[in-house]
Scaffold this motif. Structure first.
Motif, short mmCIF file in Angstrom:
data_model
loop_
_atom_site.label_atom_id
_atom_site.label_comp_id
_atom_site.label_asym_id
_atom_site.label_seq_id
_atom_site.Cartn_x
_atom_site.Cartn_y
_atom_site.Cartn_z
N THR A 121 3.36 -0.32 -15.30
CA THR A 121 3.84 -1.68 -15.06
C THR A 121 4.04 -1.93 -13.57
OG1 THR A 121 4.96 -1.72 -17.21
CG2 THR A 121 5.67 -3.33 -15.57
N ARG A 122 4.67 -0.97 -12.88
CA ARG A 122 4.90 -1.13 -11.44
C ARG A 122 3.57 -1.15 -10.69
NH1 ARG A 122 9.93 0.10 -9.07
NH2 ARG A 122 8.80 -0.22 -7.11
N THR A 123 2.65 -0.29 -11.09
CA THR A 123 1.35 -0.24 -10.42
C THR A 123 0.60 -1.55 -10.60
OG1 THR A 123 1.20 2.16 -10.74
CG2 THR A 123 -0.85 0.99 -10.31
N ALA A 124 0.63 -2.09 -11.82
CA ALA A 124 -0.05 -3.37 -12.09
C ALA A 124 0.55 -4.49 -11.24
CB ALA A 124 0.04 -3.71 -13.57
N SER A 125 1.88 -4.49 -11.13
CA SER A 125 2.54 -5.52 -10.33
C SER A 125 2.15 -5.41 -8.85
CB SER A 125 4.06 -5.39 -10.49
OG SER A 125 4.74 -6.30 -9.65
N LEU A 126 2.14 -4.18 -8.33
CA LEU A 126 1.77 -3.98 -6.92
C LEU A 126 0.30 -4.31 -6.68
CD1 LEU A 126 3.74 -0.68 -6.27
CD2 LEU A 126 4.21 -2.90 -5.24
N ASN A 127 -0.56 -3.97 -7.63
CA ASN A 127 -1.98 -4.31 -7.50
C ASN A 127 -2.18 -5.83 -7.46
OD1 ASN A 127 -3.03 -1.72 -7.36
ND2 ASN A 127 -3.21 -1.52 -9.57
N LYS A 128 -1.38 -6.55 -8.25
CA LYS A 128 -1.46 -8.01 -8.25
C LYS A 128 -1.02 -8.56 -6.89
CE LYS A 128 0.01 -12.13 -10.80
NZ LYS A 128 0.82 -12.64 -11.93
N GLN A 129 0.06 -7.99 -6.34
CA GLN A 129 0.50 -8.41 -5.02
C GLN A 129 -0.57 -8.13 -3.97
OE1 GLN A 129 4.52 -7.15 -3.85
NE2 GLN A 129 4.96 -6.72 -6.01
N GLN A 130 -1.22 -6.98 -4.11
CA GLN A 130 -2.27 -6.63 -3.16
C GLN A 130 -3.44 -7.60 -3.24
OE1 GLN A 130 -4.28 -2.70 -3.60
NE2 GLN A 130 -3.34 -2.24 -1.62
N THR A 131 -3.80 -8.00 -4.45
CA THR A 131 -4.88 -8.98 -4.64
C THR A 131 -4.50 -10.32 -4.03
OG1 THR A 131 -5.60 -7.90 -6.69
CG2 THR A 131 -6.28 -10.18 -6.36
N ASN A 132 -3.26 -10.73 -4.25
CA ASN A 132 -2.79 -12.00 -3.68
C ASN A 132 -2.83 -11.97 -2.15
OD1 ASN A 132 -2.31 -13.02 -6.24
ND2 ASN A 132 -0.14 -12.49 -6.24
N THR B 278 0.83 -1.21 0.00
CA THR B 278 0.00 0.00 0.00
C THR B 278 0.87 1.26 0.00
OG1 THR B 278 -1.75 -1.16 1.22
CG2 THR B 278 -1.82 1.24 1.23
N THR B 279 1.94 1.24 0.79
CA THR B 279 2.84 2.39 0.85
C THR B 279 3.54 2.61 -0.49
OG1 THR B 279 3.21 1.97 3.20
CG2 THR B 279 4.80 3.37 2.08
N LYS B 280 3.98 1.52 -1.12
CA LYS B 280 4.64 1.64 -2.42
C LYS B 280 3.68 2.17 -3.48
CE LYS B 280 8.45 -1.63 -2.02
NZ LYS B 280 9.15 -2.80 -2.61
N LEU B 281 2.44 1.70 -3.45
CA LEU B 281 1.44 2.20 -4.41
C LEU B 281 1.25 3.70 -4.23
CD1 LEU B 281 -1.32 -0.57 -4.42
CD2 LEU B 281 -0.05 0.26 -6.41
N SER B 282 1.23 4.15 -2.98
CA SER B 282 1.10 5.58 -2.71
C SER B 282 2.31 6.34 -3.23
CB SER B 282 0.95 5.80 -1.20
OG SER B 282 0.92 7.18 -0.90
N GLY B 283 3.51 5.76 -3.04
CA GLY B 283 4.73 6.40 -3.54
C GLY B 283 4.75 6.51 -5.05
N ILE B 284 4.36 5.42 -5.72
CA ILE B 284 4.30 5.45 -7.20
C ILE B 284 3.28 6.49 -7.66
CG2 ILE B 284 3.67 4.14 -9.25
CD1 ILE B 284 6.34 3.34 -8.14
N GLY B 285 2.16 6.58 -6.95
CA GLY B 285 1.14 7.57 -7.30
C GLY B 285 1.66 8.99 -7.16
N THR B 286 2.45 9.22 -6.11
CA THR B 286 3.03 10.56 -5.90
C THR B 286 3.97 10.92 -7.04
OG1 THR B 286 2.86 10.35 -3.49
CG2 THR B 286 4.47 11.93 -4.35
N LEU B 287 4.83 9.98 -7.42
CA LEU B 287 5.76 10.23 -8.52
C LEU B 287 5.02 10.44 -9.84
CD1 LEU B 287 8.62 7.64 -7.84
CD2 LEU B 287 8.65 10.10 -7.41
N LYS B 288 4.04 9.61 -10.09
CA LYS B 288 3.29 9.69 -11.35
C LYS B 288 2.58 11.03 -11.47
CE LYS B 288 -0.02 7.15 -14.20
NZ LYS B 288 -0.87 5.93 -14.30
#
Length: 476
Positions: free
Chosen positions: A412-423, A44-54
């Motif tokens: 790509t990074r967001t999709a990977s993190l979302n997959k981890q979150q789903t798992n 969740t923290t990494k997704l937030s970080g990627i969102g900030t950069l994006k």
């Protein structure tokens, strides 16, 4: 998850079965739950970080696009101003020369508007099949009128055929009937529209003026197309268009009305400084975003749970933010288009050694523009030469596109993190189910044990009572 067992004491054993089961279940799930909770927080923290950069990079890309617009140059070394914007507006480029110019517009450029003969049955008037050819500036546009056509369908057919040529057709109904009116976006003397057709009313001869009182009359409406006429400092200029680019070097004028006005061209200090600051602010926002997602927080008070005094940021240790900054900084120091200004430092823009942000020194900027005369070279630094790919704006855009484009690094990074979150969500669901089943199993076992203990106690009590009764009888 709330336990389905309420803490209670076994009737047979006297044990706190609910507490025992809860303790055993919590012990069993502790390691897996800790892993899931830790990983979920990290993702969740990494997704937030990627969102900030994006978000910061997208804003930077938008700023670059706006600064690079060719129809509204942001880095023009000179600024042109009209004394009366209701009569004409002006823009300038880096080839403009400072000065004051008296403009007198005596005539605006107009376009051709011609009308056919009138059809008394209105827009639904039946039109016989045949050919219609429209001519403007020596270019013919042919339309084939099919069987069953009406005046309205012919107008629609003309518009479908001429949509890329600047010609258009409409229907105007006057006192004599409905006329097919042809208009054009092209202006200037000699750009009149003529028409030849098998349909008599559609024939419009050159130089023929429409007589609105004659149902059969066809021709130009009000006046023929004409060119603009003006003087610049007393010198006569004729133009087929109301936009005049070449008559006053480096200055483009758009004529809006007849009359006199004054055009002043001066060094564009304020405009250049504002554009540079826009670039600096957008770049700095990216730098600050990278810092916010990578810089760990140091505290004097240890964490109550972990005892740590350093709290990592969302992307501390991640190579992605460093890669972004490296790419952008590389373009800042790379020499682009050849010219008198090749690097930002010549304009008073420097990089902070502490946080990597850019800043503009107004004193150095003013010296570069006013003393060194570099105003006309700033735009080339940012927009480049030729196709513009050697300009700073284009090079910066190329550096960030791999990250921001659809399907790019951020996606790509967001999709990977979302997959981890789903798992992890699925793992939590599975763990919750295991907890439910284990709770039910242990509860059943302890309840069965409690029942047996109760039965054994009852039997012991019965036996004890029997021997006590027997002893009593013997004693009597």
């Amino acid at each position: 998850m709330a336990s389905p067992i309420t803490p209670s004491t076994g009737l047979g054993s006297g044990l706190a079965i609910g507490d025992i089961v809860t303790a055993l279940v919590n012990s069993d799930k502790l390691a897996k739950q800790t892993q899931i909770t830790t990983q979920t927080k990290l993702v969740t923290t990494k997704l937030s970080g990627i969102g900030t950069l994006k978000s910061a990079m997208s804003a930077f890309q938008t700023a670059l696009t706006n600064l690079g617009k060719k129809d509204a140059p942001s880095f023009s070394g000179y600024a042109a101003k009209s004394s009366d914007a209701t009569k004409l507006t002006v823009t300038s480029d880096n080839s403009a020369v400072p000065g004051t110019y008296a403009i007198n517009v005596s005539k605006l450029a107009t376009s051709s508007s011609v009308a056919s003969g009138a059809f008394t049955d209105g827009p639904t008037s039946a039109i016989p099949s045949g050919n219609l050819t429209l001519t403007q500036n020596g270019i013919n546009t042919s339309i084939t009128i099919p069987d069953g056509a009406t005046l309205a369908s012919v107008a629609k057919q003309v518009n479908a055929t001429t949509q890329d040529s600047g010609l258009s057709a409409s229907i105007i109904t006057d006192d004599k009937g409905s006329r097919l009116v042809f208009n054009s976006t092209k202006t200037g003397a000699g750009s009149d529209i003529t028409a030849t057709s098998d349909v008599a009313q559609f024939n419009i001869a050159a130089d023929a003026k429409l007589d609105p009182n004659d149902v059969n009359s066809a021709g130009y409406v009000s006046a023929k197309a004409d060119s603009a006429s003006l003087t610049i400092n007393g010198l006569t200029v004729t133009s087929a268009s109301n936009t005049i680019d070449k008559s006053l070097g480096g200055v483009s004028m758009t004529l809006l009305a007849t009359g006199t006005s004054t055009v002043t061209v001066a060094t564009n200090n304020d405009g250049l400084k504002a554009s540079l600051q826009t670039f600096i602010d957008a770049y700095n926002n990216v730098v600050k975003a990278v810092t916010s997602v990578t810089k760990a927080t140091i505290s004097d008070t240890p964490d109550a749970t972990t005892g740590a005094t350093v709290t990592p940021a969302a992307l501390t240790g991640d190579a992605l933010p460093r890669s972004i900054l490296s790419g952008l900084r590389n373009e800042l120091v790379t020499t682009g288009a050849d010219g008198n200004v090749s690097v930002l430092s010549q304009l008073g823009i420097t990089t902070s050694q502490t946080d990597g942000t850019l800043s503009l020194d107004s004193t150095k900027f003013d010296k570069a523009i006013n003393t060194q005369g570099l105003a006309g070279d700033v735009q080339q630094l940012f927009t480049g030469t030729g196709d513009g790919k050697n300009g700073l704006l284009a090079r910066m855009t190329a550096a960030i596109t791999p990250y921001t484009q659809t399907g790019g690094i951020f996606d790509t990074r967001t999709a990977s993190l979302n997959k981890q979150q789903t798992n992890l969500t699925n793992e939590q669901t599975a763990l919750d189910l295991r907890v439910t089943n284990l709770t039910a199993t242990l509860t059943a076992k302890y309840n069965a044990m409690d029942l047996i203990v109760g039965q054994l106690k009852a039997s012991a009590t019965s036996i004890t009572s029997f021997f006590e009764s027997l002893n009593a009888q013997q004693s009597g």
